[in-house]
Design an enzyme around this catalytic site. Sequence first.
Site, PDB file in Angstrom:
ATOM      1  N   ARG A 134      60.022   6.635  79.050  1.00 48.56           N
ATOM      2  CA  ARG A 134      59.644   6.370  80.386  1.00 48.56           C
ATOM      3  C   ARG A 134      57.767   5.553  80.736  1.00 48.56           C
ATOM      4  O   ARG A 134      57.883   4.535  80.730  1.00 48.56           O
ATOM      5  CB  ARG A 134      59.851   7.437  80.868  1.00 48.56           C
ATOM      6  CG  ARG A 134      60.849   8.436  81.287  1.00 48.56           C
ATOM      7  CD  ARG A 134      61.236   9.385  82.283  1.00 48.56           C
ATOM      8  NE  ARG A 134      60.436   9.859  80.782  1.00 48.56           N
ATOM      9  CZ  ARG A 134      61.280  10.341  79.239  1.00 48.56           C
ATOM     10  NH1 ARG A 134      62.874  10.880  80.134  1.00 48.56           N
ATOM     11  NH2 ARG A 134      61.077  10.770  78.546  1.00 48.56           N
ATOM     12  N   THR A 135      57.153   5.902  79.152  1.00 45.29           N
ATOM     13  CA  THR A 135      56.271   5.152  79.749  1.00 45.29           C
ATOM     14  C   THR A 135      55.970   4.022  79.111  1.00 45.29           C
ATOM     15  O   THR A 135      55.641   2.721  80.004  1.00 45.29           O
ATOM     16  CB  THR A 135      54.725   5.845  78.990  1.00 45.29           C
ATOM     17  OG1 THR A 135      54.533   7.416  79.792  1.00 45.29           O
ATOM     18  CG2 THR A 135      53.359   5.462  79.578  1.00 45.29           C
ATOM     19  N   LYS A 191      47.005   0.272  55.952  1.00 42.39           N
ATOM     20  CA  LYS A 191      46.197  -0.190  54.990  1.00 42.39           C
ATOM     21  C   LYS A 191      45.259  -0.425  55.513  1.00 42.39           C
ATOM     22  O   LYS A 191      44.303  -0.408  53.813  1.00 42.39           O
ATOM     23  CB  LYS A 191      46.053  -1.670  55.260  1.00 42.39           C
ATOM     24  CG  LYS A 191      47.427  -2.523  54.584  1.00 42.39           C
ATOM     25  CD  LYS A 191      47.410  -4.069  55.385  1.00 42.39           C
ATOM     26  CE  LYS A 191      48.556  -5.157  55.272  1.00 42.39           C
ATOM     27  NZ  LYS A 191      48.861  -5.836  55.528  1.00 42.39           N
ATOM     28  N   ARG A 206      48.668   4.429  73.881  1.00 44.09           N
ATOM     29  CA  ARG A 206      49.106   6.103  73.807  1.00 44.09           C
ATOM     30  C   ARG A 206      49.203   6.225  72.252  1.00 44.09           C
ATOM     31  O   ARG A 206      48.839   5.181  71.513  1.00 44.09           O
ATOM     32  CB  ARG A 206      50.545   6.600  74.027  1.00 44.09           C
ATOM     33  CG  ARG A 206      50.700   7.198  73.861  1.00 44.09           C
ATOM     34  CD  ARG A 206      52.358   8.161  73.972  1.00 44.09           C
ATOM     35  NE  ARG A 206      52.445   7.814  75.859  1.00 44.09           N
ATOM     36  CZ  ARG A 206      53.391   8.780  76.389  1.00 44.09           C
ATOM     37  NH1 ARG A 206      54.138   9.155  75.398  1.00 44.09           N
ATOM     38  NH2 ARG A 206      53.176   8.596  77.512  1.00 44.09           N
ATOM     39  N   HIS A 250      47.255  11.724  81.417  1.00 42.83           N
ATOM     40  CA  HIS A 250      47.812  10.802  81.236  1.00 42.83           C
ATOM     41  C   HIS A 250      47.423  10.261  82.701  1.00 42.83           C
ATOM     42  O   HIS A 250      48.777  10.367  84.216  1.00 42.83           O
ATOM     43  CB  HIS A 250      49.196  11.331  80.920  1.00 42.83           C
ATOM     44  CG  HIS A 250      50.398  10.109  80.935  1.00 42.83           C
ATOM     45  ND1 HIS A 250      50.213   9.177  80.735  1.00 42.83           N
ATOM     46  CD2 HIS A 250      51.588  10.431  80.040  1.00 42.83           C
ATOM     47  CE1 HIS A 250      51.334   8.507  80.908  1.00 42.83           C
ATOM     48  NE2 HIS A 250      52.027   9.649  80.041  1.00 42.83           N
TER      49      HIS A 250
HETATM   50  C1  NCD Z   1      54.765  13.030  79.346  1.00 46.98           C
HETATM   51  C2  NCD Z   1      53.220  13.064  77.910  1.00 46.98           C
HETATM   52  O1  NCD Z   1      53.895  11.679  77.415  1.00 46.98           O
HETATM   53  O2  NCD Z   1      52.229  13.191  78.084  1.00 46.98           O
HETATM   54  N1  NCD Z   1      55.611  12.452  78.811  1.00 46.98           N
HETATM   55  C3  NCD Z   1      55.726  11.208  80.028  1.00 46.98           C
HETATM   56  O3  NCD Z   1      54.856  10.192  79.885  1.00 46.98           O
HETATM   57  N2  NCD Z   1      56.206  11.526  80.452  1.00 46.98           N
HETATM   58  C4  NCD Z   1      55.396  13.838  79.520  1.00 46.98           C
HETATM   59  C5  NCD Z   1      55.292  15.324  77.861  1.00 46.98           C
HETATM   60  O4  NCD Z   1      55.523  14.753  76.670  1.00 46.98           O
HETATM   61  O5  NCD Z   1      55.587  15.980  77.415  1.00 46.98           O
END
Ligand code: NCD
Length: 327
Positions: free
Chosen positions: A70-71, A100, A121, A150
């Site tokens: 989703r993100t 590398k 991320r 997040h």
């Molecule tokens: C979350 C995350 O990556 O922290 N996922 C997301 O971005 N909706 C929650 C999760 O992974 O449990």
Amino acid sequence: MVVFRADALEKLQGDFTRRHIISFDQFDPQSLEILFAMTQQMRGIAQTAQPSQLLAGQLVTLLFYEPSSRTMASFDGAVKQLGGNTIVITNPQQFSSAAKGETFSDSIRTFEAYCDAIVLRHPETGSAKTASSVAEHVPIINAGDGIGEHPTQALLDLFTILEHTGKLSGLKGLVVGDILNGRTIHSLLRGLALYEGNTVYLLAPQELRLSRKDFALFENRNVRLVEINSTDEIPGGCDFWYWTRVQKERFLNAADYERLNNRFVATQEILNRHGSDKTILMHPLPRVGEIEDALDKDPRAVYLRSQIRNGMYVRMALLTLVLGKAF
Ligand code: NCD
């Protein structure tokens, strides 16, 4: 060359232009009001056939060292809905020069040379902040740093709560699952602490409670946290339930994960018994068994409905504000 303001991680105070978005601690009610008003407009833009040109000519790098559905997709969609483009780098530890031996700092300096913003991320807590201290030209947007935060997930979560309840203060909420490792929760609690009169009940296995350090931090903030130990103790009349998965990838030992996983499963029976007609059931997703599938049909279950859709709208608004185009 654009030189970043030294106060890059201080409160936004309504000015998002070319600012890093690292922690929810940067937000304040005024900034959220601006962002959420724009999010409403973004919903309209997304529903028309023509992409807007608000991000025309802008290139955003999506640099994802950890898996994402989703993100990643909602940031990608957000940029493209606004006429911009993306460079998508998934698994850089395997497929980029990181394999590398290139340092994280050099990778950030490299990718920033090609784009106007980096959405990052990364499995290490604090990595987004590190990236923001290294980047010289572009804003860094934290899309999840280890068990840290997040912030953009919390934006969509708060927007969803506002949309369904009409308020962000005087709320009664429930958060369930891996509160120790759940970065979405850490950002959401920071957001709820910005408003008056919010109470959040926390339900987690003992080993996965909010860290005592964070608990103390929130004790000094404007949110009342109440720890409970079983679904029987869920108070009636909550405005929202925020269910989460146990974060398997943060466990060193598979047996510990198995022991703690799915201690608390949301069922129709539990929602009917402890929820009201107005209680919304949220989840940041992915879910791995902690909400039974039968609940998906309940109109109060918003996780596969408005909550995910809001993710793209809120990110469209954030990118527009950060990349500084006149609206
Ligand atoms: C979350 C995350 O990556 O922290 N996922 C997301 O971005 N909706 C929650 C999760 O992974 O449990």
